[in-house]
Design a protein around this motif. Structure first.
Motif, PDB file in Angstrom:
ATOM      1  N   LEU A   1       0.816  -1.211   0.000  1.00 29.50           N
ATOM      2  CA  LEU A   1       0.000   0.000   0.000  1.00 29.50           C
ATOM      3  C   LEU A   1       0.849   1.261   0.000  1.00 29.50           C
ATOM      4  O   LEU A   1       0.509   2.257  -0.642  1.00 29.50           O
ATOM      5  CB  LEU A   1      -0.950  -0.012   1.192  1.00 29.50           C
ATOM      6  CG  LEU A   1      -2.054  -1.091   1.137  1.00 29.50           C
ATOM      7  CD1 LEU A   1      -2.851  -1.093   2.430  1.00 29.50           C
ATOM      8  CD2 LEU A   1      -2.938  -0.890  -0.055  1.00 29.50           C
ATOM      9  N   THR A   2       1.979   1.229   0.714  1.00 32.30           N
ATOM     10  CA  THR A   2       2.864   2.381   0.740  1.00 32.30           C
ATOM     11  C   THR A   2       3.477   2.633  -0.641  1.00 32.30           C
ATOM     12  O   THR A   2       3.568   3.780  -1.089  1.00 32.30           O
ATOM     13  CB  THR A   2       3.969   2.165   1.790  1.00 32.30           C
ATOM     14  OG1 THR A   2       3.358   1.917   3.044  1.00 32.30           O
ATOM     15  CG2 THR A   2       4.862   3.381   1.886  1.00 32.30           C
ATOM     16  N   ARG A   3       3.906   1.597  -1.316  1.00 32.17           N
ATOM     17  CA  ARG A   3       4.457   1.756  -2.666  1.00 32.17           C
ATOM     18  C   ARG A   3       3.414   2.284  -3.624  1.00 32.17           C
ATOM     19  O   ARG A   3       3.699   3.099  -4.496  1.00 32.17           O
ATOM     20  CB  ARG A   3       5.004   0.431  -3.169  1.00 32.17           C
ATOM     21  CG  ARG A   3       6.302   0.046  -2.523  1.00 32.17           C
ATOM     22  CD  ARG A   3       6.827  -1.233  -3.101  1.00 32.17           C
ATOM     23  NE  ARG A   3       8.068  -1.594  -2.449  1.00 32.17           N
ATOM     24  CZ  ARG A   3       8.717  -2.714  -2.670  1.00 32.17           C
ATOM     25  NH1 ARG A   3       8.237  -3.585  -3.539  1.00 32.17           N
ATOM     26  NH2 ARG A   3       9.828  -2.968  -2.042  1.00 32.17           N
ATOM     27  N   GLY A   4       2.175   1.822  -3.472  1.00 31.53           N
ATOM     28  CA  GLY A   4       1.103   2.325  -4.330  1.00 31.53           C
ATOM     29  C   GLY A   4       0.838   3.779  -4.096  1.00 31.53           C
ATOM     30  O   GLY A   4       0.534   4.543  -5.027  1.00 31.53           O
ATOM     31  N   ALA A   5       0.967   4.234  -2.830  1.00 32.48           N
ATOM     32  CA  ALA A   5       0.701   5.646  -2.520  1.00 32.48           C
ATOM     33  C   ALA A   5       1.808   6.545  -3.058  1.00 32.48           C
ATOM     34  O   ALA A   5       1.534   7.646  -3.558  1.00 32.48           O
ATOM     35  CB  ALA A   5       0.578   5.827  -1.006  1.00 32.48           C
ATOM     36  N   PHE A   6       3.066   6.103  -2.991  1.00 29.88           N
ATOM     37  CA  PHE A   6       4.178   6.946  -3.417  1.00 29.88           C
ATOM     38  C   PHE A   6       4.477   6.862  -4.907  1.00 29.88           C
ATOM     39  O   PHE A   6       4.879   7.838  -5.526  1.00 29.88           O
ATOM     40  CB  PHE A   6       5.435   6.625  -2.612  1.00 29.88           C
ATOM     41  CG  PHE A   6       5.418   7.190  -1.239  1.00 29.88           C
ATOM     42  CD1 PHE A   6       5.527   8.564  -1.047  1.00 29.88           C
ATOM     43  CD2 PHE A   6       5.268   6.378  -0.144  1.00 29.88           C
ATOM     44  CE1 PHE A   6       5.512   9.092   0.230  1.00 29.88           C
ATOM     45  CE2 PHE A   6       5.254   6.900   1.134  1.00 29.88           C
ATOM     46  CZ  PHE A   6       5.365   8.256   1.315  1.00 29.88           C
ATOM     47  N   PHE A   7       4.325   5.689  -5.488  1.00 26.77           N
ATOM     48  CA  PHE A   7       4.704   5.516  -6.890  1.00 26.77           C
ATOM     49  C   PHE A   7       3.506   5.496  -7.829  1.00 26.77           C
ATOM     50  O   PHE A   7       3.670   5.328  -9.020  1.00 26.77           O
ATOM     51  CB  PHE A   7       5.506   4.226  -7.064  1.00 26.77           C
ATOM     52  CG  PHE A   7       6.799   4.230  -6.296  1.00 26.77           C
ATOM     53  CD1 PHE A   7       7.764   5.192  -6.553  1.00 26.77           C
ATOM     54  CD2 PHE A   7       7.046   3.282  -5.332  1.00 26.77           C
ATOM     55  CE1 PHE A   7       8.950   5.201  -5.845  1.00 26.77           C
ATOM     56  CE2 PHE A   7       8.210   3.291  -4.616  1.00 26.77           C
ATOM     57  CZ  PHE A   7       9.183   4.241  -4.869  1.00 26.77           C
ATOM     58  N   GLY A   8       2.328   5.615  -7.287  1.00 23.30           N
ATOM     59  CA  GLY A   8       1.126   5.601  -8.136  1.00 23.30           C
ATOM     60  C   GLY A   8       0.746   4.183  -8.492  1.00 23.30           C
ATOM     61  O   GLY A   8       1.552   3.268  -8.502  1.00 23.30           O
ATOM     62  N   GLY A   9      -0.480   3.966  -8.713  1.00 22.15           N
ATOM     63  CA  GLY A   9      -0.837   2.581  -8.967  1.00 22.15           C
ATOM     64  C   GLY A   9      -1.932   2.466  -9.906  1.00 22.15           C
ATOM     65  O   GLY A   9      -2.536   1.655 -10.327  1.00 22.15           O
TER      66      GLY A   9
END
Length: 105
Positions: free
Chosen positions: A97-105
């Motif tokens: 979820l953190t990667r999705g928030a920072f890198f877009g998903g």
């Protein structure tokens, strides 16, 4: 002293457990027969699986009649592994979820 002497359990105990395992397996198959879906399906399947596994371990592996120290020595390590797996699943979900928030998903 006779070599065959030991603790004998009545056959009725094993027959009752066998019948209960048959009933639990039938209930597990009925979950699929009635086409239950989602979280209810998987939770029922896991509950029936754990009930059958605990009956098998307790009666057929004779843990019900063993000393408590031996039961703890056999059951506590797998429980600790399950707790660690659950913690890693939570950590992995957080990272995802953190990667999705920072890198877009």
């Amino acid at each position: 002293m006779d070599h065959a002497s030991g603790q004998q359990h009545p056959i009725g105990v094993y027959l009752k457990v066998w019948a209960l395992l048959f009933v639990l397996s039938t209930m597990s198959y009925l979950v699929d027969y009635f086409h239950l879906q989602g979280l209810l399906r998987w939770s029922l399947i896991v509950v029936f699986m754990l009930m059958k596994a605990s009956l098998i371990v307790a009666v057929f592996m004779h843990l019900r009649w063993e000393r408590l120290a031996l039961v703890y020595a056999i059951l506590v390590p797998p429980l600790c592994v399950l707790v660690l797996v659950a913690l890693m699943v939570l950590e992995g979900d957080y990272i995802f979820l953190t990667r999705g928030a920072f890198f877009g998903g």
